[in-house]
Write a protein that holds these residues in place. Structure first.
Motif, PDB file in Angstrom:
ATOM      1  N   LEU A  23      17.247 -13.839  -3.897  1.00  0.00           N
ATOM      2  CA  LEU A  23      15.951 -13.198  -3.696  1.00  0.00           C
ATOM      3  C   LEU A  23      15.222 -13.879  -2.545  1.00  0.00           C
ATOM      4  O   LEU A  23      15.468 -15.058  -2.264  1.00  0.00           O
ATOM      5  CB  LEU A  23      15.107 -13.307  -4.961  1.00  0.00           C
ATOM      6  N   PRO A  24      14.323 -13.166  -1.874  1.00  0.00           N
ATOM      7  CA  PRO A  24      13.543 -13.798  -0.804  1.00  0.00           C
ATOM      8  C   PRO A  24      12.801 -15.018  -1.345  1.00  0.00           C
ATOM      9  O   PRO A  24      12.347 -15.014  -2.489  1.00  0.00           O
ATOM     10  CB  PRO A  24      12.556 -12.706  -0.383  1.00  0.00           C
ATOM     11  N   THR A  25      12.692 -16.018  -0.525  1.00  0.00           N
ATOM     12  CA  THR A  25      12.045 -17.257  -0.962  1.00  0.00           C
ATOM     13  C   THR A  25      10.547 -17.278  -0.683  1.00  0.00           C
ATOM     14  O   THR A  25       9.880 -18.245  -1.036  1.00  0.00           O
ATOM     15  CB  THR A  25      12.703 -18.475  -0.270  1.00  0.00           C
ATOM     16  N   ASN A  26      10.033 -16.226  -0.069  1.00  0.00           N
ATOM     17  CA  ASN A  26       8.598 -16.203   0.220  1.00  0.00           C
ATOM     18  C   ASN A  26       7.807 -16.154  -1.090  1.00  0.00           C
ATOM     19  O   ASN A  26       8.249 -15.615  -2.095  1.00  0.00           O
ATOM     20  CB  ASN A  26       8.232 -15.020   1.124  1.00  0.00           C
ATOM     21  N   THR A  27       6.626 -16.747  -1.068  1.00  0.00           N
ATOM     22  CA  THR A  27       5.784 -16.737  -2.258  1.00  0.00           C
ATOM     23  C   THR A  27       5.154 -15.362  -2.422  1.00  0.00           C
ATOM     24  O   THR A  27       4.850 -14.675  -1.445  1.00  0.00           O
ATOM     25  CB  THR A  27       4.679 -17.806  -2.175  1.00  0.00           C
ATOM     26  N   VAL A  28       4.985 -14.987  -3.667  1.00  0.00           N
ATOM     27  CA  VAL A  28       4.416 -13.681  -3.987  1.00  0.00           C
ATOM     28  C   VAL A  28       2.900 -13.829  -4.019  1.00  0.00           C
ATOM     29  O   VAL A  28       2.366 -14.603  -4.810  1.00  0.00           O
ATOM     30  CB  VAL A  28       4.940 -13.186  -5.349  1.00  0.00           C
ATOM     31  N   ASP A  29       2.224 -13.087  -3.153  1.00  0.00           N
ATOM     32  CA  ASP A  29       0.764 -13.124  -3.103  1.00  0.00           C
ATOM     33  C   ASP A  29       0.224 -12.018  -4.012  1.00  0.00           C
ATOM     34  O   ASP A  29      -0.081 -10.912  -3.566  1.00  0.00           O
ATOM     35  CB  ASP A  29       0.288 -12.950  -1.663  1.00  0.00           C
ATOM     36  N   VAL A  30       0.143 -12.344  -5.298  1.00  0.00           N
ATOM     37  CA  VAL A  30      -0.276 -11.383  -6.311  1.00  0.00           C
ATOM     38  C   VAL A  30      -1.650 -10.803  -5.979  1.00  0.00           C
ATOM     39  O   VAL A  30      -1.861  -9.587  -6.053  1.00  0.00           O
ATOM     40  CB  VAL A  30      -0.285 -12.051  -7.712  1.00  0.00           C
ATOM     41  N   GLU A  31      -2.570 -11.664  -5.599  1.00  0.00           N
ATOM     42  CA  GLU A  31      -3.930 -11.228  -5.293  1.00  0.00           C
ATOM     43  C   GLU A  31      -3.956 -10.217  -4.146  1.00  0.00           C
ATOM     44  O   GLU A  31      -4.647  -9.201  -4.199  1.00  0.00           O
ATOM     45  CB  GLU A  31      -4.797 -12.440  -4.956  1.00  0.00           C
ATOM     46  N   SER A  32      -3.172 -10.473  -3.123  1.00  0.00           N
ATOM     47  CA  SER A  32      -3.114  -9.575  -1.973  1.00  0.00           C
ATOM     48  C   SER A  32      -2.511  -8.220  -2.364  1.00  0.00           C
ATOM     49  O   SER A  32      -3.015  -7.174  -1.945  1.00  0.00           O
ATOM     50  CB  SER A  32      -2.290 -10.220  -0.865  1.00  0.00           C
ATOM     51  N   ILE A  33      -1.463  -8.246  -3.157  1.00  0.00           N
ATOM     52  CA  ILE A  33      -0.835  -6.996  -3.604  1.00  0.00           C
ATOM     53  C   ILE A  33      -1.832  -6.190  -4.439  1.00  0.00           C
ATOM     54  O   ILE A  33      -1.986  -4.981  -4.253  1.00  0.00           O
ATOM     55  CB  ILE A  33       0.467  -7.280  -4.387  1.00  0.00           C
ATOM     56  N   ASN A  34      -2.527  -6.864  -5.345  1.00  0.00           N
ATOM     57  CA  ASN A  34      -3.499  -6.169  -6.193  1.00  0.00           C
ATOM     58  C   ASN A  34      -4.680  -5.627  -5.395  1.00  0.00           C
ATOM     59  O   ASN A  34      -5.127  -4.499  -5.627  1.00  0.00           O
ATOM     60  CB  ASN A  34      -3.983  -7.091  -7.311  1.00  0.00           C
ATOM     61  N   LYS A  35      -5.171  -6.398  -4.430  1.00  0.00           N
ATOM     62  CA  LYS A  35      -6.272  -5.922  -3.583  1.00  0.00           C
ATOM     63  C   LYS A  35      -5.836  -4.720  -2.754  1.00  0.00           C
ATOM     64  O   LYS A  35      -6.599  -3.777  -2.566  1.00  0.00           O
ATOM     65  CB  LYS A  35      -6.776  -7.045  -2.670  1.00  0.00           C
ATOM     66  N   GLY A  36      -4.607  -4.757  -2.248  1.00  0.00           N
ATOM     67  CA  GLY A  36      -4.085  -3.627  -1.490  1.00  0.00           C
ATOM     68  C   GLY A  36      -3.995  -2.374  -2.345  1.00  0.00           C
ATOM     69  O   GLY A  36      -4.272  -1.263  -1.872  1.00  0.00           O
ATOM     70  N   ALA A  37      -3.631  -2.541  -3.606  1.00  0.00           N
ATOM     71  CA  ALA A  37      -3.537  -1.401  -4.518  1.00  0.00           C
ATOM     72  C   ALA A  37      -4.907  -0.778  -4.746  1.00  0.00           C
ATOM     73  O   ALA A  37      -5.064   0.447  -4.687  1.00  0.00           O
ATOM     74  CB  ALA A  37      -2.921  -1.840  -5.846  1.00  0.00           C
ATOM     75  N   ILE A  38      -5.896  -1.612  -4.969  1.00  0.00           N
ATOM     76  CA  ILE A  38      -7.254  -1.108  -5.196  1.00  0.00           C
ATOM     77  C   ILE A  38      -7.760  -0.408  -3.945  1.00  0.00           C
ATOM     78  O   ILE A  38      -8.346   0.673  -4.005  1.00  0.00           O
ATOM     79  CB  ILE A  38      -8.193  -2.246  -5.625  1.00  0.00           C
ATOM     80  N   SER A  39      -7.516  -1.011  -2.809  1.00  0.00           N
ATOM     81  CA  SER A  39      -7.944  -0.420  -1.549  1.00  0.00           C
ATOM     82  C   SER A  39      -7.306   0.957  -1.355  1.00  0.00           C
ATOM     83  O   SER A  39      -7.977   1.912  -0.980  1.00  0.00           O
ATOM     84  CB  SER A  39      -7.564  -1.354  -0.400  1.00  0.00           C
ATOM     85  N   TYR A  40      -6.012   1.053  -1.636  1.00  0.00           N
ATOM     86  CA  TYR A  40      -5.295   2.336  -1.502  1.00  0.00           C
ATOM     87  C   TYR A  40      -5.906   3.397  -2.415  1.00  0.00           C
ATOM     88  O   TYR A  40      -6.125   4.529  -1.995  1.00  0.00           O
ATOM     89  CB  TYR A  40      -3.815   2.128  -1.836  1.00  0.00           C
ATOM     90  N   ALA A  41      -6.204   3.022  -3.652  1.00  0.00           N
ATOM     91  CA  ALA A  41      -6.740   3.978  -4.617  1.00  0.00           C
ATOM     92  C   ALA A  41      -8.113   4.504  -4.212  1.00  0.00           C
ATOM     93  O   ALA A  41      -8.515   5.582  -4.629  1.00  0.00           O
ATOM     94  CB  ALA A  41      -6.831   3.331  -5.997  1.00  0.00           C
ATOM     95  N   ARG A  42      -8.799   3.746  -3.372  1.00  0.00           N
ATOM     96  CA  ARG A  42     -10.177   4.098  -3.038  1.00  0.00           C
ATOM     97  C   ARG A  42     -10.365   4.464  -1.559  1.00  0.00           C
ATOM     98  O   ARG A  42     -11.468   4.381  -1.028  1.00  0.00           O
ATOM     99  CB  ARG A  42     -11.100   2.958  -3.453  1.00  0.00           C
ATOM    100  N   THR A  43      -9.276   4.900  -0.931  1.00  0.00           N
ATOM    101  CA  THR A  43      -9.350   5.298   0.479  1.00  0.00           C
ATOM    102  C   THR A  43      -9.741   6.752   0.664  1.00  0.00           C
ATOM    103  O   THR A  43      -9.814   7.226   1.789  1.00  0.00           O
ATOM    104  CB  THR A  43      -7.987   5.104   1.171  1.00  0.00           C
ATOM    105  N   GLY A  44      -9.961   7.451  -0.435  1.00  0.00           N
ATOM    106  CA  GLY A  44     -10.266   8.871  -0.346  1.00  0.00           C
ATOM    107  C   GLY A  44      -9.076   9.727  -0.722  1.00  0.00           C
ATOM    108  O   GLY A  44      -9.172  10.956  -0.739  1.00  0.00           O
ATOM    109  N   ILE A  45      -7.964   9.093  -1.037  1.00  0.00           N
ATOM    110  CA  ILE A  45      -6.784   9.823  -1.474  1.00  0.00           C
ATOM    111  C   ILE A  45      -7.096  10.473  -2.827  1.00  0.00           C
ATOM    112  O   ILE A  45      -7.800   9.891  -3.653  1.00  0.00           O
ATOM    113  CB  ILE A  45      -5.564   8.879  -1.554  1.00  0.00           C
ATOM    114  N   SER A  46      -6.583  11.662  -3.031  1.00  0.00           N
ATOM    115  CA  SER A  46      -6.905  12.377  -4.264  1.00  0.00           C
ATOM    116  C   SER A  46      -6.145  11.815  -5.460  1.00  0.00           C
ATOM    117  O   SER A  46      -5.113  11.155  -5.316  1.00  0.00           O
ATOM    118  CB  SER A  46      -6.561  13.866  -4.117  1.00  0.00           C
TER     119      SER A  46
END
Length: 160
Positions: free
Chosen positions: A67-90
């Motif tokens: 598996l990739p050795t990069n650290t998982v930025d949980v906070e960034s993934i979650n913030k991106g999800a919230i941002s996506y949900a609130r971009t005006g997409i239906s």
């Protein structure tokens, strides 16, 4: 048996998510509690984590690669999800995207040989692949229950 259970549980959220199409936009975006996520955010959260699993877990498992050795930025993934949900997409687009990504995830899980589910999860030798997926299923069910509980409480409030 293990693989079939995981697939069944992962697919179960698709049918359930279709029932959310009937929500008003107000309920779709309404926070569960002040300062927390709403239903739109959680469904978008599912999309983000399913994509993460596809790109950073299953793809490597299928190739028998580390598996990739990069650290998982949980906070960034979650913030991106919230941002996506609130971009005006239906609501329909978010639900459709969730269903599409979830089906892709399940189709990839289905390709994993059943015997691999009893083997250690790459990079976490104390956990089997099955245990990893059970953790992901439990994560789904926790959020499903969160939404169901919120919506049930909203129904009760509308009769007051």
């Amino acid at each position: 048996m293990y693989k079939e259970r995981i697939i069944k549980e992962k697919l179960g959220l698709i049918e359930w998510s279709n029932s959310l199409r009937n929500l008003s936009n107000e309920l779709w975006f309404k926070e569960f509690h002040n300062g927390t996520w709403g239903t739109a955010d959680v469904i978008s959260h599912f999309i983000s984590w399913d994509q993460f699993m596809i790109e950073n877990r299953i793809t490597y498992i299928l190739k028998d690669e580390s598996l990739p050795t990069n650290t998982v930025d949980v906070e960034s993934i979650n913030k991106g999800a919230i941002s996506y949900a609130r971009t005006g997409i239906s609501k329909e687009e978010v639900i459709n995207r969730f269903i599409s990504v979830r089906k892709e995830l399940v189709s990839l899980i289905d390709v994993i040989p059943a015997e691999k589910f009893n083997q250690p999860f790459p990079g976490k030798e104390t956990m089997t692949l099955y245990e990893y997926f059970v953790g992901m299923v439990n994560h789904d069910l926790k959020h499903k229950e969160q939404i169901d509980s919120f919506l049930k409480n909203q129904e009760g409030e509308s009769f007051r």
